[in-house]
Write a protein that holds these residues in place. Structure first.
Motif, PDB file in Angstrom:
ATOM      1  N   UNK A 160       0.828  -1.209   0.000  1.00 19.69           N
ATOM      2  CA  UNK A 160       0.000   0.000   0.000  1.00 19.69           C
ATOM      3  C   UNK A 160       0.859   1.254   0.000  1.00 19.69           C
ATOM      4  N   UNK A 161       1.997   1.154   0.663  1.00 28.75           N
ATOM      5  CA  UNK A 161       2.885   2.319   0.683  1.00 28.75           C
ATOM      6  C   UNK A 161       3.466   2.558  -0.720  1.00 28.75           C
ATOM      7  N   UNK A 162       3.820   1.490  -1.435  1.00 32.83           N
ATOM      8  CA  UNK A 162       4.323   1.658  -2.818  1.00 32.83           C
ATOM      9  C   UNK A 162       3.220   2.214  -3.720  1.00 32.83           C
ATOM     10  N   UNK A 163       1.985   1.750  -3.511  1.00 27.61           N
ATOM     11  CA  UNK A 163       0.864   2.233  -4.337  1.00 27.61           C
ATOM     12  C   UNK A 163       0.730   3.750  -4.172  1.00 27.61           C
ATOM     13  N   UNK A 164       0.864   4.217  -2.925  1.00 30.06           N
ATOM     14  CA  UNK A 164       0.745   5.654  -2.655  1.00 30.06           C
ATOM     15  C   UNK A 164       1.874   6.420  -3.356  1.00 30.06           C
ATOM     16  N   UNK A 174       4.757  13.910  -7.257  1.00 33.24           N
ATOM     17  CA  UNK A 174       5.555  12.911  -6.527  1.00 33.24           C
ATOM     18  C   UNK A 174       5.938  13.368  -5.118  1.00 33.24           C
ATOM     19  N   UNK A 175       5.919  12.400  -4.181  1.00 32.19           N
ATOM     20  CA  UNK A 175       6.390  12.681  -2.813  1.00 32.19           C
ATOM     21  C   UNK A 175       7.886  12.448  -2.724  1.00 32.19           C
ATOM     22  N   UNK A 176       8.326  11.367  -3.386  1.00 29.45           N
ATOM     23  CA  UNK A 176       9.739  11.004  -3.314  1.00 29.45           C
ATOM     24  C   UNK A 176      10.384  11.269  -4.675  1.00 29.45           C
TER      25      UNK A 176
END
Ligand SMILES: [Zn+2]
Ligand SMILES: [Zn+2]
Length: 337
Positions: A160-164, A174-176
């Motif tokens: 789920x973290x990768x999906x976000x 993008x966040x990262x």
């Protein structure tokens, strides 16, 4: 070829424990066939949990390239056990098999079923028919995604973290660092992926290729890594024929949705999330084959090959653009001298 017919349950368990995706067929197939033979002979019997445990333990092999007879026998026996045991009433609200769905990726064989060896004695939830049936369903779903219902929904937290993260990229917020994220994603294909993991990888590459090719990524090694990974993925696709009706392959036009599916495909709980969204309920029987838009099309090799071709064309064009721009820069540099 070992003679498995006279082995005790303990001897058989010792033999199946080292079986991995890398095991040779002449070593693994006889063990799979023996577990399946014993299970199908009495799928609701007192020893059913042992043979289910054996097939779960060998799921890594079964999800890769098993002999066709071994795969057929394993799937038939697991399905029979899931049906017979899954129908027995029990007093439990939940069972141990579903306790770690939030971290259970496709590697169910690495999870401790506790069905053999060190386990509580008696009739606790570990040996409850509902728990044994649950493990049988998980193994079936890993070997042949979307062929069984009643898997608890919930992809692993990491997925789920990768999906976000991917959603931020494909929506252009993008966040990262997209360069780092996409470079990482390109390397995430194992050498012997399950069908769900391979499909998920190729869907993710397809969903993100437009971003990588858009000029927002200026490091050509990211595109090169994606092209290399996709090429490896295509080589790992099986050659099973497509039996979907024309237009029966999924729509991937929405990169946000596809980016999410790319990770949901990689775990039993994630695929169950997709099934839930697709309207699969607990009481609709266990056969998804009659759906108008079959979910199993997400793991269809023909569909995935088309996706891969599109992504490769997009990325290759972009790389050629890089090369042309570099030539121009060089030419300008020469003139300036
Ligand atoms: Zn129970
Ligand atoms: Zn197909």
């Amino acid at each position: 070829m070992i003679d498995t017919t006279n082995l005790t349950a303990g001897q058989l368990a010792d033999a199946w424990r080292p079986i991995r995706a890398t095991s040779p067929a002449d070593e693994a197939d006889p063990l799979v066939l023996e577990c399946a033979r014993r299970l199908i002979a009495d799928p609701g019997g007192e020893q059913a949990h042992l043979w289910v445990a054996g097939l779960v333990a060998m799921t890594g092999y079964l999800a890769w390239r098993p002999g066709p007879a071994a795969e057929r026998a394993a799937r038939g026996a697991l399905r029979a056990a899931a049906e017979v045991l899954g129908e027995r009433p029990c007093p439990h609200d939940s069972h141990p098999y579903e306790a770690r769905m939030d971290s259970l990726e496709d590697e169910v064989w690495a999870g401790r079923t506790s069905l053999v060896g060190e386990r509580p004695t008696g009739t606790g939830p570990v040996l409850c028919p509902g728990n044994v049936a649950g493990w049988a369903r998980l193994a079936l779903d890993v070997i042949a995604p979307f062929t069984v219902r009643r898997i608890p929904a919930g992809a692993p937290a990491y997925h789920h973290s990768r999906i976000k993260t991917l959603s931020g990229i494909v929506n252009d917020y993008p966040y990262d660092s997209p360069r780092d994220v996409l470079a990482d994603e390109a390397t995430f294909l194992p050498s012997r992926p399950t069908r769900g993991v391979l499909a998920g990888y190729l869907v993710t590459m397809h969903a993100t290729c437009w971003y990588a090719a858009s000029g927002r990524i200026t490091d050509r090694s990211v595109l090169e890594a994606m092209i290399k990974g996709i090429g490896e993925g295509v080589r790992l696709l099986g050659d099973s024929p497509c039996d979907h009706a024309p237009g029966g392959h999924p729509d991937t036009d929405d990169p946000d949705c596809a980016g999410s599916v790319g990770y949901l495909l990689r775990s039993p709980g994630g695929r169950a999330e997709m099934a839930e969204d697709h309207g699969w309920g607990d009481d609709e029987g266990d056969d998804g084959a009659a759906d108008d838009e079959p979910l199993d099309a997400w793991v269809c090799p023909a569909f995935l090959r088309d996706l891969a071709d599109e992504a490769l064309a997009t990325l290759t064009d972009a790389l050629e653009g890089f090369a042309a721009a570099e030539d121009e820069d060089n030419a300008e540099g020469t003139q300036a001298l």
